[in-house]
Design a protein around this motif. Structure first.
Motif, PDB file in Angstrom:
ATOM      1  N   ALA A  23       0.962  -0.988  -0.002  1.00 53.35           N
ATOM      2  CA  ALA A  23       0.020   0.116   0.085  1.00 53.35           C
ATOM      3  C   ALA A  23       1.119   1.215   0.086  1.00 53.35           C
ATOM      4  N   SER A  68      -3.174   4.156   2.610  1.00 53.25           N
ATOM      5  CA  SER A  68      -4.182   3.432   2.111  1.00 53.25           C
ATOM      6  C   SER A  68      -4.881   4.379   1.067  1.00 53.25           C
ATOM      7  N   ASP A  70      -7.340   3.326  -0.606  1.00 55.02           N
ATOM      8  CA  ASP A  70      -8.948   3.207  -0.245  1.00 55.02           C
ATOM      9  C   ASP A  70      -9.519   4.058   0.872  1.00 55.02           C
ATOM     10  N   HIS A 241      -5.919  -2.692   8.554  1.00 58.68           N
ATOM     11  CA  HIS A 241      -6.347  -1.102   8.535  1.00 58.68           C
ATOM     12  C   HIS A 241      -7.582  -1.400   9.203  1.00 58.68           C
ATOM     13  N   ASN A 244     -10.559  -1.631   6.859  1.00 57.89           N
ATOM     14  CA  ASN A 244     -10.749  -2.869   6.173  1.00 57.89           C
ATOM     15  C   ASN A 244     -11.137  -3.936   7.043  1.00 57.89           C
TER      16      ASN A 244
END
Length: 305
Positions: A23, A68, A70, A241, A244
């Motif tokens: 990441a 991250s 995301d 994370h 997640n």
């Protein structure tokens, strides 16, 4: 054959042995590629959004304090279009088949180990009780399993597509292509070529397969069902994370449940305690963490009976 219902949960570290970035490495690559008005950036930006939006996205992501992409895009949805494009552009070059079958470095070929245990018999392949939940965009594991099926058993493309579909592989954040690999019509597993005229359409097509939770929830519901039915859960290359882990929130209630295992490379002290508490709260069971690579964890915990 794998007869114990098992779910593998994959993070970026699961693909790293095959040349894909972590990441943090992906963030660095995105920030480097979109840091200035290079000819490539201008060419690509003409197909998605003005160059200025890419530069604004890059600046905000760079200074966001998170590795991250995301998590960053969850908080900054105005950058969703350029963010997906940047992810696809920076990951497609790593789709190298050569790296799958001759992995760079010495990090443990867990794809090969898994393939051997699934592939013993073509007819019985579909009876393996294995499911995979991945937070990665790349399709490297699918390509490995599909290619090994074809070459080991000498079967047709259609036969192998049908067999591989029996092993659920759920991409929580989507994948590099609108049509799931290896179905007909999907983008081939190849790095981008040098033809810059074809590059924008290839990247746009790949980026259309990337999703965030608020855009498509069906994958997560299926992931929850797989976790609830599992007797063994293995986290491979996972960074744990909070965002997640929270995506997996469901209590494991299977009467035959045997445990949760996970890699924890480089984690120490309070980090380990935090992960253990987070996973226990999310899945309702303790996790056994090991400072081991993916291959070693599988060898120790993938029960074949």
């Amino acid at each position: 054959m794998i007869t114990t219902p098992t779910v593998l949960v994959l993070g970026a570290g699961a693909s790293c042995p095959y040349g894909f970035p972590t990441a943090k490495q992906l963030k660095n690559r995105i920030c480097e590629v979109f840091s200035s008005r290079t000819p490539a950036v201008r060419l690509l930006a003409d197909n998605v959004a003005p160059v200025e939006k890419f530069l604004e996205f890059r600046e905000a992501f760079w200074k966001s304090g998170t590795a991250s992409v995301d998590a960053f895009l969850e908080g900054r949805p105005e950058f969703l279009d350029v963010g997906k494009f940047a992810i696809a552009y920076c990951l497609i070059p790593f789709e190298s088949e050569a790296n799958l079958f001759t992995p760079p470095g010495d990090h443990g070929d867990w794809y090969g180990y898994l393939s051997e245990r699934l592939n013993r018999s073509f007819d019985e392949f579909e009876h393996n009780k294995l499911s995979i939940i991945t937070f990665n965009y790349d399709r490297s594991l699918e390509h490995y399993l599909f290619t090994s099926l074809r070459n080991w058993h000498g079967r047709s493309v259609d036969d192998c597509i049908e067999k591989l579909a029996k092993v659920p592989i759920i991409h929580v954040y989507g994948q590099l292509g609108r049509i799931p690999y290896p179905q007909h019509g999907c983008r081939q597993y190849l790095p981008l070529g040098e033809d810059e005229k074809k590059m924008p359409s290839a990247v746009v097509g790949a980026s259309q397969g990337i999703t965030l939770l608020h855009e498509k929830e069906s994958e997560l519901k299926e992931a929850h069902s797989l976790l609830a039915a599992a007797e063994r859960i293995c986290f491979l290359g996972f960074g744990y994370h909070p965002l997640n882990v929270s995506r997996l929130a469901i209590e494991t209630k299977n009467a035959g449940f045997k445990g949760i295992f996970g890699t924890a490379r480089g984690m120490i002290g309070g980090e380990l305690t935090d992960v253990q508490e987070r996973v226990h709260k999310t899945l309702g069971s303790a996790i056994s963490l090991a400072d081991a690579d993916n291959l070693k964890l599988l060898k120790e915990n993938l029960i074949l009976g």
